[in-house]
Enzyme design. Structure first.
Site, short mmCIF file in Angstrom:
data_model
loop_
_atom_site.label_atom_id
_atom_site.label_comp_id
_atom_site.label_asym_id
_atom_site.label_seq_id
_atom_site.Cartn_x
_atom_site.Cartn_y
_atom_site.Cartn_z
N LYS A 105 0.82 -1.23 0.00
CA LYS A 105 0.00 0.00 0.00
C LYS A 105 0.85 1.26 0.00
O LYS A 105 0.49 2.26 -0.62
CB LYS A 105 -0.96 0.01 1.18
N LYS A 205 -3.70 3.31 2.82
CA LYS A 205 -4.85 2.58 2.28
C LYS A 205 -5.97 3.54 1.89
O LYS A 205 -6.64 3.36 0.87
CB LYS A 205 -5.34 1.57 3.33
N1 HSE Z 1 -0.23 -4.04 9.32
C1 HSE Z 1 -1.39 -4.07 8.51
C2 HSE Z 1 -2.61 -4.09 9.41
C3 HSE Z 1 -1.36 -5.28 7.63
O1 HSE Z 1 -2.47 -4.39 10.59
O2 HSE Z 1 -3.69 -3.80 8.95
C4 HSE Z 1 -2.42 -5.32 6.59
O3 HSE Z 1 -2.31 -4.27 5.69
#
Ligand code: HSE
Length: 433
Positions: A105, A205
């Site tokens: 992302k 994201k």
């Molecule tokens: N570290 C991210 C989370 C992993 O905990 O959502 C998934 O993108």
């Protein structure tokens, strides 16, 4: 790409890489039946030796760039993370005519405009379902299933680690550090878990979701960002006593004046579905002009769930190697930048926690300062002092107030005699459409 075989190279043998290879090997038959192609893992890029890993018959290279140059590979799956080596790898692989599947992302949010345009010009696909909300097919939903809608809002819990920490703290009273360590051992957290805590991962994201929802270019600078480190266990408790749950949300909203893009802890009425999404689960609520409100819920992190999305992208490419539509729903050149509404200009209800001396006049000074700025109070409660302290917390909820106005009021209030400088200021969102 041959007519009946799809040759796959996987770079990165961490939690998601291993889970992806596991699905490719164990589910080979069903993947072949569904895609019409035999999926063959031909080359693995693993920067370190892992004697216990099983890569089947695949070649193994320590230098991941070897996969970009490997003429046998049709689809390069990038799971090394980061924005430096991964950028070079993907760019080179596209130039070599390979399709790309990535869970990265940060890379898509930062360099997606360039890489997607390059992929379009090179006649290959770049897919990143696994980059947002782990196993939830939210990218496909926005890009394809919602094509007949004008999307006006996307709001969700889009970091599994953060939601896991908040849930364990609020439901079991566990300490932050202890829960974070567990999230790391379960493979949920980023290599640098700061990104999970300070909102950076959710912001990456949200940038992708905003682009898909509103047809705007990816803009890494757009999100306002506040992490879960802004919260105390007391805030979670006080919010619960008032009928709210605190969730770390990414919110992208289309307004007449432009778009809001923001990531922050948020009080949500406990009756809303988002408020009930706990643990490593993520949830994304999408509001479309035709369909109304949709909520997609599922595991937001972890190897198998994320690999599920990686494999879906691989199957999509196998089915339609000539292209199954633009990566962001519109060709890169058709994405249109739109005005960004600053957080200061966004009005909402607010949760405010102050700590004050329990003396006559303190409360009236606070309410007067709010009244001077036309800030209307919905409720105000004085709590019991925390153990060992003589000062008392007071918690109030306001009616709709712009960010700049509440910030100025809090600055003035925390400068009053008998009010401590420490405070909490959180938005409340009821999502009444
Ligand atoms: N570290 C991210 C989370 C992993 O905990 O959502 C998934 O993108």
């Amino acid at each position: 790409m041959s007519l009946d075989t799809l040759n796959i190279g996987v770079c990165g043998v961490g939690t998601v890489g291993l889970a992806t290879m596991d699905i490719l090997m164990r589910q080979a038959e069903v993947l072949e039946a569904r895609s019409g192609k035999s999926m063959k893992l031909v080359h693995v890029g693993a920067r370190r030796e892992h004697p216990d890993h099983d890569y089947g018959d695949a070649r193994v290279s320590r230098d991941v760039m070897a996969l970009a140059e490997d003429p046998e590979i049709d689809v390069l799956v990038e799971l090394i993370g980061g924005t430096s080596a991964a950028y070079d790898l993907i760019k080179r692989a596209i130039q070599q005519g390979k399709h790309i599947v990535t869970a990265n992302k940060a890379l898509i949010a930062e360099h997606g405009n360039e890489l997607i345009a390059l992929a379009e010009a090179s006649g290959v696909q770049i897919r990143f379902e696994a980059a947002v909300a782990g196993g939830i097919p939210i990218i496909k939903a926005l890009r394809e299933s919602m094509a007949g809608n004008e999307v006006t809002e996307v709001a969700g819990i889009i970091n599994g680690t953060g939601n896991f920490i908040l849930t364990e703290m609020s439901t079991k009273g566990r300490a932050f550090d202890e829960v974070l360590a567990e999230a790391q051992s379960l493979g949920y957290a980023e290599a640098d878990p700061t990104f999970d805590i300070d909102g950076t991962d959710a912001a990456h994201k949200l940038v992708i979701l905003a682009s898909l929802a509103f047809g705007v270019p990816l803009d890494i600078e757009s999100p306002f960002k506040q992490g879960i480190d802004a919260l105390t266990p007391e805030d979670l408790d006080y919010a619960a006593e008032m009928g709210y749950r605190v969730k770390h949300l990414g919110i992208a909203r289309q307004q007449a004046a432009g778009i809001e893009v923001r990531v922050h802890p948020t009080l949500i009425p406990e009756s809303k579905q988002l408020a009930t999404v706990d643990g490593v689960l993520n949830a994304v609520m999408v509001t479309g002009s035709a369909v109304g409100e949709l909520v997609l819920v599922g595991p937001g992190a972890g190897g198998p769930a994320t690999a599920s999305s990686v494999c879906a992208d691989i199957v999509d490419i196998a089915r339609s190697p000539l292209g199954s539509g633009p990566a962001l729903g519109l060709p890169a050149a058709s994405l249109n930048a739109t005005a960004l509404i600053a957080s200061d200009d966004i009005a909402s209800e607010w949760y405010v926690r102050l700590t004050v001396a329990d003396r006559p006049g303190v409360m009236s000074n606070i309410t007067q300062t709010l009244a001077d700025r036309d800030i209307s109070i919905e409720s105000l409660v004085q709590k019991a002092p925390l153990s060992g302290q003589s000062e008392v917390p007071i918690v109030l909820l306001t009616h709709q107030t712009p960010g700049s106005v509440i910030s100025e009021a809090i600055e003035e209030i925390t400068g009053l005699p008998d009010v401590q400088s420490d405070y909490a200021l959180l938005r409340v969102e009821s999502f009444e459409h």
